[in-house]
Design a protein around this motif. Structure first.
Motif, PDB file in Angstrom:
ATOM      1  N   GLY A  35       0.816  -1.200   0.000  1.00  0.00           N
ATOM      2  CA  GLY A  35       0.000   0.000   0.000  1.00  0.00           C
ATOM      3  C   GLY A  35       0.849   1.248   0.000  1.00  0.00           C
ATOM      4  N   GLY A  36       0.147   2.369  -0.141  1.00  0.00           N
ATOM      5  CA  GLY A  36       0.861   3.634  -0.130  1.00  0.00           C
ATOM      6  C   GLY A  36      -0.079   4.800   0.010  1.00  0.00           C
ATOM      7  N   GLY A  37       0.510   5.966   0.216  1.00  0.00           N
ATOM      8  CA  GLY A  37      -0.300   7.177   0.344  1.00  0.00           C
ATOM      9  C   GLY A  37       0.171   8.033   1.496  1.00  0.00           C
ATOM     10  N   ILE A  38      -0.741   8.871   1.979  1.00  0.00           N
ATOM     11  CA  ILE A  38      -0.421   9.713   3.138  1.00  0.00           C
ATOM     12  C   ILE A  38      -0.684   8.870   4.375  1.00  0.00           C
ATOM     13  CG2 ILE A  38      -0.842  11.924   4.280  1.00  0.00           C
ATOM     14  CD1 ILE A  38      -0.093  12.392   1.400  1.00  0.00           C
ATOM     15  N   ILE A  39       0.350   8.167   4.800  1.00  0.00           N
ATOM     16  CA  ILE A  39       0.184   7.204   5.888  1.00  0.00           C
ATOM     17  C   ILE A  39       1.139   7.557   7.029  1.00  0.00           C
ATOM     18  CG2 ILE A  39       0.233   4.734   6.474  1.00  0.00           C
ATOM     19  CD1 ILE A  39      -1.094   4.346   3.870  1.00  0.00           C
ATOM     20  N   PRO A  40       0.594   7.914   8.193  1.00  0.00           N
ATOM     21  CA  PRO A  40       1.464   8.256   9.324  1.00  0.00           C
ATOM     22  C   PRO A  40       2.343   7.064   9.724  1.00  0.00           C
ATOM     23  CG  PRO A  40      -0.833   8.823   9.781  1.00  0.00           C
ATOM     24  CD  PRO A  40      -0.828   7.998   8.531  1.00  0.00           C
ATOM     25  N   LYS A  41       3.553   7.396  10.161  1.00  0.00           N
ATOM     26  CA  LYS A  41       4.528   6.350  10.526  1.00  0.00           C
ATOM     27  C   LYS A  41       3.937   5.314  11.478  1.00  0.00           C
ATOM     28  CE  LYS A  41       9.327   7.799  10.170  1.00  0.00           C
ATOM     29  NZ  LYS A  41       9.624   9.239  10.198  1.00  0.00           N
ATOM     30  N   GLU A  42       3.181   5.812  12.470  1.00  0.00           N
ATOM     31  CA  GLU A  42       2.678   4.897  13.505  1.00  0.00           C
ATOM     32  C   GLU A  42       1.635   3.909  12.967  1.00  0.00           C
ATOM     33  OE1 GLU A  42       2.646   8.189  13.552  1.00  0.00           O
ATOM     34  OE2 GLU A  42       0.775   9.048  14.339  1.00  0.00           O
ATOM     35  N   ASP A  43       1.095   4.207  11.784  1.00  0.00           N
ATOM     36  CA  ASP A  43       0.091   3.296  11.207  1.00  0.00           C
ATOM     37  C   ASP A  43       0.726   2.163  10.393  1.00  0.00           C
ATOM     38  OD1 ASP A  43      -1.818   4.818  12.355  1.00  0.00           O
ATOM     39  OD2 ASP A  43      -2.558   5.747  10.499  1.00  0.00           O
ATOM     40  N   ILE A  44       1.988   2.350  10.020  1.00  0.00           N
ATOM     41  CA  ILE A  44       2.617   1.374   9.122  1.00  0.00           C
ATOM     42  C   ILE A  44       2.649  -0.027   9.743  1.00  0.00           C
ATOM     43  CG2 ILE A  44       4.795   0.730   7.974  1.00  0.00           C
ATOM     44  CD1 ILE A  44       5.168   3.713   7.341  1.00  0.00           C
ATOM     45  N   GLU A  45       3.017  -0.096  11.011  1.00  0.00           N
ATOM     46  CA  GLU A  45       3.080  -1.402  11.684  1.00  0.00           C
ATOM     47  C   GLU A  45       1.689  -2.044  11.758  1.00  0.00           C
ATOM     48  OE1 GLU A  45       5.394  -3.693  12.562  1.00  0.00           O
ATOM     49  OE2 GLU A  45       6.571  -2.253  11.384  1.00  0.00           O
ATOM     50  N   ILE A  46       0.689  -1.193  12.003  1.00  0.00           N
ATOM     51  CA  ILE A  46      -0.693  -1.706  12.095  1.00  0.00           C
ATOM     52  C   ILE A  46      -1.097  -2.335  10.753  1.00  0.00           C
ATOM     53  CG2 ILE A  46      -3.118  -1.081  12.550  1.00  0.00           C
ATOM     54  CD1 ILE A  46      -2.068   1.336  14.167  1.00  0.00           C
ATOM     55  N   LEU A  47      -0.772  -1.615   9.670  1.00  0.00           N
ATOM     56  CA  LEU A  47      -1.126  -2.123   8.338  1.00  0.00           C
ATOM     57  C   LEU A  47      -0.362  -3.411   8.026  1.00  0.00           C
ATOM     58  CD1 LEU A  47      -1.348   1.232   6.339  1.00  0.00           C
ATOM     59  CD2 LEU A  47      -3.237  -0.222   7.053  1.00  0.00           C
ATOM     60  N   LYS A  48       0.877  -3.468   8.482  1.00  0.00           N
ATOM     61  CA  LYS A  48       1.655  -4.703   8.258  1.00  0.00           C
ATOM     62  C   LYS A  48       0.999  -5.881   8.965  1.00  0.00           C
ATOM     63  CE  LYS A  48       6.103  -2.992   6.826  1.00  0.00           C
ATOM     64  NZ  LYS A  48       7.509  -2.693   7.163  1.00  0.00           N
ATOM     65  N   ASN A  49       0.443  -5.590  10.135  1.00  0.00           N
ATOM     66  CA  ASN A  49      -0.271  -6.648  10.856  1.00  0.00           C
ATOM     67  C   ASN A  49      -1.548  -7.080  10.131  1.00  0.00           C
ATOM     68  OD1 ASN A  49       1.517  -7.024  12.968  1.00  0.00           O
ATOM     69  ND2 ASN A  49       0.648  -5.323  14.146  1.00  0.00           N
ATOM     70  N   TYR A  50      -2.081  -6.196   9.333  1.00  0.00           N
ATOM     71  CA  TYR A  50      -3.267  -6.544   8.535  1.00  0.00           C
ATOM     72  C   TYR A  50      -2.886  -7.388   7.308  1.00  0.00           C
ATOM     73  CZ  TYR A  50      -5.888  -2.896  11.071  1.00  0.00           C
ATOM     74  OH  TYR A  50      -6.486  -2.126  12.027  1.00  0.00           O
ATOM     75  N   GLY A  51      -1.595  -7.561   7.098  1.00  0.00           N
ATOM     76  CA  GLY A  51      -1.167  -8.398   5.976  1.00  0.00           C
ATOM     77  C   GLY A  51      -0.490  -7.634   4.849  1.00  0.00           C
ATOM     78  N   PHE A  52      -0.264  -6.339   5.060  1.00  0.00           N
ATOM     79  CA  PHE A  52       0.409  -5.550   4.014  1.00  0.00           C
ATOM     80  C   PHE A  52       1.926  -5.693   4.171  1.00  0.00           C
ATOM     81  CE2 PHE A  52      -3.805  -4.124   3.829  1.00  0.00           C
ATOM     82  CZ  PHE A  52      -4.008  -3.644   2.543  1.00  0.00           C
TER      83      PHE A  52
END
Lengths: 304, 133
Positions: B89-106
């Motif tokens: 994924g990509g876009g305007i994504i705050p640093k602290e959200d990246i780990e959360i998204l990785k946990n979602y399977g990204f």
């Protein structure tokens, strides 16, 4: 037949989205498994109806499909849509941007984009085989959109039961309509972008030319996909022609052409490729590049 | 010949797709077959497309701030429907959200400071072994 293949076939017959998606890839990628699958389902084929939509780039083929699909889904239970777009001759990749115009959320519509993989004539080289695949699935009313095409790209005719040629205003004068090719393959001619003032004069010129050169045998319509003008009329014409097709010998005649052309494509796609690979393996390509082989002698040796 | 297919998706109410288009074109230029969903798609639509197109990867772009909900939904639906695919994924994504998204399977999240080359390298690395020819 192995278990894996059995589940593939069952999935296709049932219309399983995931399995049909995978099966198309097998065929598109030229894998033996894909053609073995086609061999197994060939006897299970049922009558299909293929609506070919063609025309130059940007005339509004996808946008027209977006409009007409809403009407077709009222009439038919399942619809298959195959959207061809060109591959890059430089990288072999593709930007497939047709389905972004299709807003339908209908679960009974199966849409697949297909790159032409540098095959000419505006269609994907595996299109004929994918149509055969669909004929064993519940998606037996099929819309095929070609890539944007030119005057000589008439292949779609061989695989459609009805061919719609879309033209946008200012596309030419009556000399263009006299030429062979695109005009001759159209069962219905459609002038798009009818909401622009320039559309009407073009439509009149086209209609007039067709009435003289084709004895009015090809219906001509003007539409606007953005405001819906003329869509109902085109839809009614499609249904009328479809009925005529199935209630006469015409359907059978078209099927004969489709079967034979599909076989010729198989030869081109599989046999020729195998031949090329064989010659390459024998190391002759290098010698051909360096001019050490008389290519005309070589081909005479092969075909004799 | 196997081609690697990538779906570039724009979920939710976000009309900004210059980035998604640039990346789609860039991936075409290095040999990927890219299907672009267009803007304002629902997670359900994106998943239907991923299945029908039998893509190898799905890349979602979101600039609206709704990435946590939308990306999660796409990931969940893909799993539910049995579509195994590489997610990025990509876009305007705050640093602290990246780990959360990785946990979602990204597998990877790209931000505005990522270069196109990084995205291409990421996919090339994932799919190198899959391309036979």
């Amino acid at each position: 037949m192995n278990l894996n293949q059995k589940s593939l076939i069952d999935g296709i017959l049932e219309g399983d989205r995931l399995i049909i998606g995978k099966a198309i890839s097998l065929i598109e990628n030229g894998e033996k498994e894909g053609f073995t699958l086609l061999k197994e389902i060939y006897p299970l084929k049922k009558d299909i109806f293929v609506l070919g939509i063609t025309g130059p780039l940007g005339v509004g083929k996808s946008t027209f499909i977006d409009k007409i699909i809403e009407k077709l889904t009222d009439e038919f239970d399942k619809i298959g849509v195959l959207l061809c777009d060109p591959s890059s001759p430089i990288s072999g990749g593709a930007f497939l941007g047709d389905r972004l115009r299709l807003k339908t959320k209908n679960e009974n519509v199966f849409i697949r984009s297909m790159a032409t993989r540098t095959f000419p004539y505006g269609i994907s080289p595996s299109l004929p085989f994918i149509i055969d695949l669909f004929s064993a699935s519940p998606y037996r009313n099929i819309i095929v959109e070609t890539a944007g095409i030119g005057q000589g790209d008439v292949s779609i005719k061989n695989f459609s039961h009805l061919t719609l040629v879309l033209l946008s205003p200012l596309l030419g004068d009556e000399i263009q309509f006299l030429k062979g090719g695109l005009m001759e393959i159209s069962d219905i001619l459609i002038v798009t972008k009818g909401d622009y003032d320039i559309a009407e004069p073009f439509y009149k010129t086209l209609k007039n030319s067709i009435s003289i050169f084709y004895n009015d045998l090809i219906p001509v319509y003007m539409i606007s996909s953005s405001n819906g003008f003329g869509i109902d009329d085109v839809y009614n014409e499609i249904m009328k022609k479809r009925l005529d097709l199935f209630s006469s010998d015409k359907y059978l005649e078209r099927e004969k052409i489709r079967r034979l052309e599909t076989f010729k494509y198989l030869l081109k796609e599989l046999y020729t490729k195998k031949m090329i690979e064989k010659i390459e393996k024998e190391g002759d390509f290098k010698e051909i590049e360096e001019g050490k082989i008389n290519i005309y002698q070589k081909i005479l040796d092969i075909i004799s | 010949m196997k081609k690697i297919k990538v779906l570039i998706g724009k979920p939710g109410l976000d009309g900004h797709d210059r980035g998604a288009k640039v990346i789609s074109k860039a991936l075409m230029e290095v040999g990927y077959e890219v299907i672009y969903t267009g803007i304002r798609r629902t997670p359900e639509e994106i998943v239907k497309m991923a299945i029908e197109e039998d893509v190898d990867a799905v890349g979602l772009s979101c600039l609206s701030g709704a990435h946590l909900d939308l990306f999660k939904k796409v990931s969940e639906l893909l799993k539910e429907k049995g579509k195994d695919v590489l997610l990025f994924g990509g876009g305007i994504i705050p640093k602290e959200d990246i780990e959360i998204l990785k946990n979602y399977g990204f597998k990877k999240i790209f931000t505005p400071d990522s270069s196109i080359k990084e995205i291409i390298d990421f996919l090339d690395n994932e799919f190198k072994s899959k391309v036979t020819n």
